[in-house]
Design an enzyme around this catalytic site. Sequence first.
Site, mmCIF file in Angstrom:
data_model
loop_
_atom_site.group_PDB
_atom_site.id
_atom_site.type_symbol
_atom_site.label_atom_id
_atom_site.label_comp_id
_atom_site.label_asym_id
_atom_site.label_seq_id
_atom_site.Cartn_x
_atom_site.Cartn_y
_atom_site.Cartn_z
ATOM 1 N N CYS A 22 0.839 -1.198 0.000
ATOM 2 C CA CYS A 22 0.000 0.000 0.000
ATOM 3 C C CYS A 22 0.873 1.247 0.000
ATOM 4 C CB CYS A 22 -0.936 0.013 1.204
ATOM 5 S SG CYS A 22 -0.084 0.163 2.782
ATOM 6 N N CYS A 25 3.495 1.530 2.690
ATOM 7 C CA CYS A 25 4.716 0.755 2.441
ATOM 8 C C CYS A 25 5.705 1.567 1.601
ATOM 9 C CB CYS A 25 4.382 -0.549 1.715
ATOM 10 S SG CYS A 25 3.467 -1.736 2.700
ATOM 11 N N ASP A 424 9.529 23.975 -34.807
ATOM 12 C CA ASP A 424 10.680 24.305 -35.643
ATOM 13 C C ASP A 424 10.264 24.054 -37.097
ATOM 14 O OD1 ASP A 424 13.469 24.662 -36.463
ATOM 15 O OD2 ASP A 424 13.399 22.497 -36.806
ATOM 16 N N ASP A 629 13.547 18.962 -34.021
ATOM 17 C CA ASP A 629 14.176 17.721 -34.476
ATOM 18 C C ASP A 629 15.203 17.185 -33.496
ATOM 19 O OD1 ASP A 629 16.366 19.346 -34.795
ATOM 20 O OD2 ASP A 629 16.372 19.289 -36.977
ATOM 21 N N ASP A 633 17.662 22.158 -32.040
ATOM 22 C CA ASP A 633 16.602 22.692 -31.191
ATOM 23 C C ASP A 633 16.717 22.245 -29.738
ATOM 24 O OD1 ASP A 633 15.356 23.822 -33.504
ATOM 25 O OD2 ASP A 633 14.638 21.833 -33.997
#
Length: 739
Positions: A22, A25, A424, A629, A633
Site C-alpha cells: 500500500c 509501504c 521548428d 528535431d 533545437d
Amino acid sequence: MTTPNSGELPLRIDLGIHGMTCASCVARAERALKKVPGVTEVAVNLATESARVLVAPSDQIEARLKRAIRDAGYEPVAANAAIDAPSASAWAGFGPVALGLALSVPLMLPMLGDLLGQHWMLPAWLQFALATPVQFVLGARFYKAGWHALLARSGNMDLLVSLGTTAGWALSVWLWLQAPAGDMPHLYFEASAVVITLVLLGKWLEARAKRQTTSAIRALHALRPDVAHLLGLDGEVDVPVDEVLAGDRLVVRPGERFAVDGMVQEGQSQVDESMLTGEPLPVAKKEGDPITGGTLNGDGRLVITVKAVGVDTVLANIIRLVEDAQAGKAPIQRLVDQVSAVFVPVVLVLALATLLGWWFTGHAFDVALINAVTVLVIACPCALGLATPVAIMAGTGVAAQHGILIKDAQALELAHKAQVVVFDKTGTLTVGQARLTDFVVFPGQDKVRWLAVAAAIQNGSSHPLARAVVAAAADRHISLPEVTQVLSTPGKGLQGTVDGQDFVIGNLAWIRALGGQLAALDEAVSRLQGAGATLAALAQRGPDGVQVLALMAFGDEPKPSAAPAITSLRARGIRVLMLSGDQQVAAQAMARRVGLKPDEVISDVLPGDKAAHVSALKEGGQTVVMVGDGINDAPALAAADVGMAMANAGGGTDVAMHAAGITLMRGDLALVAGALDISRRTVAKIRQNLFWAFVYNVVGIPLAAFGVLNPVMAGAAMALSSVSVMGNALLLKRWRPEL
C-alpha cells in the site's frame, strides 16, 4: 541496475522491492533508503514494485541499499525481475485464494441461509477448524509484514488487516470458551476468514492487472533476439547477441528480427518498424540504409554492419525511457505521499474511538469490537497507493506502442495543459531535405548539359544544396562529365574545370562579386525569392569575364501531415507558432503552405536564440510545448514546459531522447496531438482513481464506525477499491492516436 557516471556525479541505482502492499509501504521504503549515507533522492513505485535511488558513489553502496530494504521488512530483488520473469498463466498464484475460498464458503452458510429463511449453524469447533488455517497460515503474510511495520514504527495495510482479523478471531474464541455448555453463541470466525480471503483475492487480481500494465515493456524486451548470425572467415556462425561487437557483419534472414543497430551492407528488403515507430507500413531498405535493432526483416536476406550494441542501441534507449517514465512520480503523487504518511495512525485512532464509543454508550463489547474491526478493514490504503502509478504505467505503455515515448511523468502531466505549440521549421514541419525545384537557363541553352556540369562540380561536396543538384541529375539519369581542379570557397560556393572550361557555382552575392550579370534573370530571381526559394547560379569564367549560364532554386517540402496537424491543434483551442532561422520571405512562404498565418511566424532566429523565444512565451504565463528535431533545437526543447523531439531518420534520435520530455518516433506530426491526448486521458484516469480511492475511505470509514457495514462487506469493498483502480487504468490500453 546501476547507471554509470563520470566524476563525482551521483549514481542512479534501480532496485526491485517485493512485499509492498500500500501507499504506507512506499513511504516506509523511501524512509529506509533515505537513511543510507550518500543517498540524495529516492522514488519508490508501488505499481512497478521498484525503487530509483540517486546516491554518491561508494564501496558496496548497492549492497547497503538492499540491506536497508530488507531491514525495513521487504525483499530486494533485481530491478526488472517482474518484467524479465517468464510469462505466467492467467491463473498463476491463485492457489492460496482457492484454498481460502474452500475454507471460508462453509463459514458463510449461516449468512446465506438467513437470506433463504433457513437457520443453519456450524458447530463452534468446526468453525474454529475452518477459520484458523485461513487466519494463521494463509494470513501469515499479513502478520509478517505488519510486524515489520511495527518495528519500523509505522503502519501499513497488512497491520490493519492483521489487527482487525485477529481481533475478530480472538473474540470468537473467547465467546466460544465463555459460553455455557449447550449454548451456541454468535461467533465471528466467518468475518475474519472471509476478510483475509477477499484481501488475498484482491491482491491476486492486482498482480494480474500489473502484468497487463507492464505488457508494453515486456513486448519491447521480447523484440531483442538472443542469437545473431555472425559472418566471419568460416561463413555464418551463430553467437549470443551479448558477444556481438560494433563493426561485425551479421546476416539477417527473412522473417528474423534485427539484433542490433547497423547499416545495410548487402541486399534489399522491407522492414517492419511498427513496434518502434507505430508506423504500420514496412519500410524499404537497401545498401547504406540504417537498421534499428528489434525491427522485423521482410522477405529479403540482408548483411548488415553493426553500429551499436547493448545499451547503446535505439531499442535499449526506448526501453530505458519507458521504464524511467513508469518509475517516476507525477507531481500529483505528492498529495498521496503526504496523506499516506499519516493515514494508518489516524485509522488506528478512529478504530479505537469506534470501539470506545460503542462500548461506553452501553453496547456489548463484541458489537463494539466488530465495528472497530470493520473500520480497520475498510480503511486499507491499497487503492490510494496504486491510483497514480498504474495510470502512468498504462498511459506511457500504450503511447510507446504507437511511437510516442514519454520520458518522465512530469511531461505526461503537463502536456495536456498546452496553450501554445511552437514548431521548428526545417525537419519538423518540413521534410528537412533540400530539393532542386527550378533550373532556369537562357533561351536556346542546353539545360541538360549545364545541369550535368553543375552536378559534376558538386559531386564530391557534402553541402545539402550540392547533394540536391547531384540527386536531381541522378533522377534524370544524366551522365556526369569529368571534372578537375575543384576548389571550395567556404560560405560562397565551388569552382572547377570541365572539358577545359572553368565554371563557378555559388550564391548570387558571390556570383555578382565575381562580375556575373543577372539582369536578364531578374524576373525569375524575384519570382523564386518571393516563393521562399534559396537561390544559386552556375557561371562560366572566360576571357570576357564571368558569364551566368543557369539559375538554381532550392526548396524544402512540407510534410504531408503538417497542415492537418496544425488544423487539429487549432481545433483544440491551442495557439500554433513556427520558429525558423530562415529569412522572413522564405519562412512566410513555407508558413502559407502549411496553413500558418503571417503573425504566427517568428523568422530570422539563430539556433542559440530559439530558447530565449520559448522562455519569453513561458514568462507570459502560457504553457508552452516545443516541437523540434532534437539537434539544433535542443536548448529550446529543454526551455519549454514540454519538449517534443521528432526522431527523424537524419540521426537526431539520441539527442532527441535526451533533450525532450517526449520523443515522437516517426515524423508524423499527427503524433503531436496524440501526445497531448494521451496526456489528457492519463491525467483524467489519475484523477478518477484518486477520487475513487479517497471516496472509498471517506464514505466507508464513517459507515463502518456507525455500524452500517460489517467486516465481510468492508473486506469486499476494500478489495473492490484496488481492483476498480487497476481496471480503470487498464482502459487506457484501448487508446489509439487519431491519424
